[in-house]
Design a protein around this motif. Structure first.
Motif, PDB file in Angstrom:
ATOM      1  N   ILE A  73      25.969 129.262  22.123  1.00  0.00           N
ATOM      2  CA  ILE A  73      27.006 128.573  22.890  1.00  0.00           C
ATOM      3  C   ILE A  73      26.653 128.664  24.368  1.00  0.00           C
ATOM      4  O   ILE A  73      26.301 129.729  24.865  1.00  0.00           O
ATOM      5  CB  ILE A  73      28.395 129.198  22.655  1.00  0.00           C
ATOM      6  CG1 ILE A  73      28.726 129.255  21.164  1.00  0.00           C
ATOM      7  CG2 ILE A  73      29.466 128.412  23.403  1.00  0.00           C
ATOM      8  CD1 ILE A  73      30.044 129.960  20.854  1.00  0.00           C
ATOM      9  N   PHE A  74      26.766 127.543  25.056  1.00  0.00           N
ATOM     10  CA  PHE A  74      26.545 127.501  26.497  1.00  0.00           C
ATOM     11  C   PHE A  74      27.855 127.164  27.205  1.00  0.00           C
ATOM     12  O   PHE A  74      28.576 126.250  26.800  1.00  0.00           O
ATOM     13  CB  PHE A  74      25.505 126.439  26.869  1.00  0.00           C
ATOM     14  CG  PHE A  74      24.088 126.827  26.566  1.00  0.00           C
ATOM     15  CD1 PHE A  74      23.223 127.248  27.568  1.00  0.00           C
ATOM     16  CD2 PHE A  74      23.608 126.767  25.258  1.00  0.00           C
ATOM     17  CE1 PHE A  74      21.911 127.599  27.270  1.00  0.00           C
ATOM     18  CE2 PHE A  74      22.301 127.118  24.958  1.00  0.00           C
ATOM     19  CZ  PHE A  74      21.456 127.540  25.972  1.00  0.00           C
ATOM     20  N   HIS A  75      28.144 127.926  28.248  1.00  0.00           N
ATOM     21  CA  HIS A  75      29.269 127.654  29.143  1.00  0.00           C
ATOM     22  C   HIS A  75      28.735 126.736  30.244  1.00  0.00           C
ATOM     23  O   HIS A  75      27.933 127.152  31.074  1.00  0.00           O
ATOM     24  CB  HIS A  75      29.771 128.981  29.721  1.00  0.00           C
ATOM     25  CG  HIS A  75      30.858 128.862  30.739  1.00  0.00           C
ATOM     26  ND1 HIS A  75      32.085 129.463  30.594  1.00  0.00           N
ATOM     27  CD2 HIS A  75      30.909 128.234  31.942  1.00  0.00           C
ATOM     28  CE1 HIS A  75      32.836 129.216  31.634  1.00  0.00           C
ATOM     29  NE2 HIS A  75      32.133 128.469  32.484  1.00  0.00           N
ATOM     30  N   ILE A  76      29.196 125.483  30.235  1.00  0.00           N
ATOM     31  CA  ILE A  76      28.688 124.481  31.173  1.00  0.00           C
ATOM     32  C   ILE A  76      29.770 124.150  32.190  1.00  0.00           C
ATOM     33  O   ILE A  76      30.868 123.702  31.832  1.00  0.00           O
ATOM     34  CB  ILE A  76      28.284 123.178  30.452  1.00  0.00           C
ATOM     35  CG1 ILE A  76      27.357 123.469  29.271  1.00  0.00           C
ATOM     36  CG2 ILE A  76      27.655 122.197  31.432  1.00  0.00           C
ATOM     37  CD1 ILE A  76      26.005 123.943  29.647  1.00  0.00           C
ATOM     38  N   SER A  77      29.479 124.370  33.474  1.00  0.00           N
ATOM     39  CA  SER A  77      30.444 124.068  34.529  1.00  0.00           C
ATOM     40  C   SER A  77      29.740 123.333  35.660  1.00  0.00           C
ATOM     41  O   SER A  77      28.538 123.040  35.583  1.00  0.00           O
ATOM     42  CB  SER A  77      31.080 125.355  35.062  1.00  0.00           C
ATOM     43  OG  SER A  77      30.180 126.047  35.923  1.00  0.00           O
ATOM     44  N   ASP A  78      30.471 123.085  36.734  1.00  0.00           N
ATOM     45  CA  ASP A  78      29.868 122.445  37.897  1.00  0.00           C
ATOM     46  C   ASP A  78      28.857 123.349  38.577  1.00  0.00           C
ATOM     47  O   ASP A  78      28.115 122.901  39.454  1.00  0.00           O
ATOM     48  CB  ASP A  78      30.955 122.049  38.901  1.00  0.00           C
ATOM     49  CG  ASP A  78      31.795 120.875  38.414  1.00  0.00           C
ATOM     50  OD1 ASP A  78      31.899 120.695  37.193  1.00  0.00           O
ATOM     51  OD2 ASP A  78      32.355 120.148  39.248  1.00  0.00           O
ATOM     52  N   ALA A  79      28.830 124.640  38.174  1.00  0.00           N
ATOM     53  CA  ALA A  79      27.831 125.564  38.701  1.00  0.00           C
ATOM     54  C   ALA A  79      26.539 125.531  37.889  1.00  0.00           C
ATOM     55  O   ALA A  79      25.557 126.162  38.267  1.00  0.00           O
ATOM     56  CB  ALA A  79      28.389 126.985  38.721  1.00  0.00           C
ATOM     57  N   SER A  80      26.540 124.820  36.763  1.00  0.00           N
ATOM     58  CA  SER A  80      25.347 124.738  35.910  1.00  0.00           C
ATOM     59  C   SER A  80      24.354 123.732  36.480  1.00  0.00           C
ATOM     60  O   SER A  80      24.743 122.795  37.195  1.00  0.00           O
ATOM     61  CB  SER A  80      25.746 124.329  34.488  1.00  0.00           C
ATOM     62  OG  SER A  80      26.648 125.263  33.934  1.00  0.00           O
ATOM     63  N   PRO A  81      23.082 123.878  36.161  1.00  0.00           N
ATOM     64  CA  PRO A  81      22.084 122.965  36.722  1.00  0.00           C
ATOM     65  C   PRO A  81      22.244 121.546  36.184  1.00  0.00           C
ATOM     66  O   PRO A  81      22.607 121.339  35.021  1.00  0.00           O
ATOM     67  CB  PRO A  81      20.756 123.575  36.283  1.00  0.00           C
ATOM     68  CG  PRO A  81      21.084 124.394  35.085  1.00  0.00           C
ATOM     69  CD  PRO A  81      22.470 124.920  35.325  1.00  0.00           C
TER      70      PRO A  81
END
Length: 266
Positions: A73-81
């Motif tokens: 599982i990946f936590h994807i946010s606006d901080a992700s590349p």
């Protein structure tokens, strides 16, 4: 790095401290979290900052979770590349649980909650704080959330691992817990989690009472700003927080893949 990205990185890092995993590993700046499958937050990759330097980062991550019998599982946010979300989609990762990061001034939220309570009958409610998640708090939390009893030790472990200033609140009516919440203060920030009100007491002002208690405690412990994470489809909760002055600054979601055998064995 622009100011917005610095803010996203800082908040995602602070928020990760409010729900510490049982096992943590790193691939460069990415944090790999695992807690026997209890919650996505504690069993996902906090993917903030640039991609790892290793070209083999995805198989390495999938192997980490496969070894533990967990999905990746990946936590994807606006901080992700940029490009990570599309890359995972192309690899068969399904999108899951879009959430909002909402923020408010502590003083303004406290005043708004107090104003809301003026028209509510909450005289029968009492507030009790504990510095650790005791048996009574844990039992009430599991019951209110309708979680399985056998997950109690895992939730207790997560709560015990929180190293920042923390408090666990019980809202009681006639000695019965009808709402709970957790506040974690780090620097000027207070994060609220495990916020839940008994179904039979919703719409009666208990949520405002609970939020006021969380906010007042956080101000006492040095917080000037506060944030919370809420599932975007939980419109009742989003509306409640907006009435207290919360604003959505950014969002996040998860990318999840259950069948890891092809890549995990590569």
């Amino acid at each position: 790095m622009n100011d917005s990205l610095l803010f996203y990185n800082a908040i995602d890092t602070i928020a990760s401290n409010t729900w510490p995993a049982e096992t943590t590993a790193y691939i460069d700046n990415w944090q790999l979290r695992a807690t026997r499958g209890i919650t996505k937050r504690a069993n996902s990759v906090l993917a903030i900052g640039e991609f790892p330097h290793s070209a083999n980062w995805l198989p390495l991550i999938e192997q980490f979770y496969a070894d533990k019998g967990l999905p990746a599982i990946f936590h994807i946010s606006d901080a992700s590349p940029s490009g990570l979300d599309g890359l995972l989609h192309a690899q068969g990762y399904a999108i899951d649980l879009p959430c909002l990061m909402m923020f408010a001034s502590a003083q303004e939220a406290a005043a708004a909650a107090q104003q809301k309570l003026m028209s509510r009958d909450v005289a029968a409610l009492s507030v009790e704080w504990v510095t650790e998640a005791d048996e009574e708090w844990l039992d009430a939390f599991l019951m209110l959330e309708k979680y399985k009893e056998n997950s109690k030790s895992d939730y207790k472990g997560i709560c015990n691992r929180i190293s920042e200033t923390k408090g666990f609140v019980k809202i009681k009516k006639a000695d019965r817990i009808i709402a709970v919440g957790t506040a974690v203060v780090q620097d000027e920030w207070a994060g609220f989690l495990n916020v839940v009100v008994s179904e039979e007491h919703r719409g009666q002002g208990v949520a405002y009472f609970l939020m006021h208690a969380l906010t007042a405690w956080s101000i006492k412990h040095g917080a000037a700003q506060q944030y919370l994470q809420v599932v975007s489809t939980n419109t009742a909760a989003v509306s409640l927080y907006e009435k207290l002055g919360y604003q959505t600054k950014y969002g996040y979601h998860y990318r999840i893949k259950y069948d890891l055998r092809p890549l995990a064995s590569s």
